[in-house]
Write a protein that holds these residues in place. Sequence first.
Motif, PDB file in Angstrom:
ATOM      1  N   ALA A 203       0.822  -1.208   0.000  1.00  0.00           N
ATOM      2  CA  ALA A 203       0.000   0.000   0.000  1.00  0.00           C
ATOM      3  C   ALA A 203       0.863   1.269   0.000  1.00  0.00           C
ATOM      4  O   ALA A 203       2.041   1.261   0.363  1.00  0.00           O
ATOM      5  N   HIS A 204       0.248   2.363  -0.384  1.00  0.00           N
ATOM      6  CA  HIS A 204       0.858   3.696  -0.372  1.00  0.00           C
ATOM      7  C   HIS A 204       1.416   3.995   1.027  1.00  0.00           C
ATOM      8  O   HIS A 204       0.831   3.613   2.042  1.00  0.00           O
ATOM      9  N   HIS A 205       2.547   4.703   1.070  1.00  0.00           N
ATOM     10  CA  HIS A 205       3.206   4.925   2.357  1.00  0.00           C
ATOM     11  C   HIS A 205       2.320   5.690   3.342  1.00  0.00           C
ATOM     12  O   HIS A 205       2.418   5.482   4.561  1.00  0.00           O
ATOM     13  N   LEU A 206       1.454   6.575   2.855  1.00  0.00           N
ATOM     14  CA  LEU A 206       0.564   7.301   3.769  1.00  0.00           C
ATOM     15  C   LEU A 206      -0.518   6.379   4.344  1.00  0.00           C
ATOM     16  O   LEU A 206      -0.919   6.512   5.501  1.00  0.00           O
ATOM     17  N   ILE A 207      -0.974   5.434   3.531  1.00  0.00           N
ATOM     18  CA  ILE A 207      -1.957   4.456   4.006  1.00  0.00           C
ATOM     19  C   ILE A 207      -1.306   3.499   4.992  1.00  0.00           C
ATOM     20  O   ILE A 207      -1.913   3.106   5.995  1.00  0.00           O
TER      21      ILE A 207
END
Length: 364
Positions: A203-207
Amino acid sequence: MIRKLVNRLAERLIRRRGYSRYMATILWRDLCEDLLDHEGATLRDKLWCYRRGFLSESIHRYGLDAANAHRYLPYFAYLKMHPLNGAYSHWIDDKLTLRHTFDAYARHLPGYHYHVRKGRILRLRDCPHPNDAEATVDEVIGLLESRGRLAAKPVSGSGGKGFMKLEHREGTFRILGAARSRSEVSELISGFDDYLVTDYVQAHHLIRRIYPETANLLRMVVINPDGHAPALIASIMRFGLAASGAADSAGAGGIFCGVDLDTGRLFGPRRLVGRSVEPVGAHPDTAEPIEGFVLPHWAMIRHELFAIGRAFPQLAHMGYDIAITDDGFKIIEVNSLSDIRLGQAIAPLLEHEPAASFYRSRMH
């Protein structure tokens, strides 16, 4: 023996009411489980729900009553729509076929490397090894060692059932997070029956700041009844918990929340506790806030899904499970008839257009 005869007779009667063979089995199973669950609803409540096309869990999850039932798409009516995309459903419901159907959009799919069926390992089009000799378990393990992570999942099915995360880190193999020997991994792969081995999508690093241990999938339901004007009608975001293991599904104990269809902003995080839905504040394991988080790449994801919809006008209803990544997104699976029950706890499907007209036109 008697139970099998009863099940067969019940499913036959359900099919006579217009359900497909596949959905007759699912509806009878769900009815039995709901009827025998003695917590949370009286027999009178259950019968009231059944007459209106719902399982009794809807009383707790939706606050279902006579005043608001018209807002919700009845579960029984939804199952009766199968196969919603008719003869074209298999284009997407079968994960192996999906890779070929969406070949022009392969950039939005994880790499498909192997198909394992009854002990035989077949290379797929994204496999880095040339298809000039029989593939072996050692070859699959070698790919796992070089990539660090792979995913294994059944060709058919939905909801993450049968999914396995395979890892090799610092010389140790792991299956769903548990350390395993090389021979155990070899035995597992050899025993796969109709499984795909694909890239594992991170997943995306912010997620991942909200929760890093699961894929944290986004569900998006797109309809395209006229074949040229696809519309996004529902979306929920899921996050795993330490208690949910490798799964982020609500059924496994994960968190789910609504998604603003225009902006990608998350709202109303909650989780399933028994038969009820309870609100969640910050993520219990990381203390990261969920309410108000805006999903990365939201406009681009919508644009690309609408492009796919226009490319396949035969597919009037697609439920996407998507992993948002740092550089875009990956489609993990697509289902013609994705589960609607928990999503309606956030946004009833008959409350807004164009979803209400789409489903009502298919109810019979």
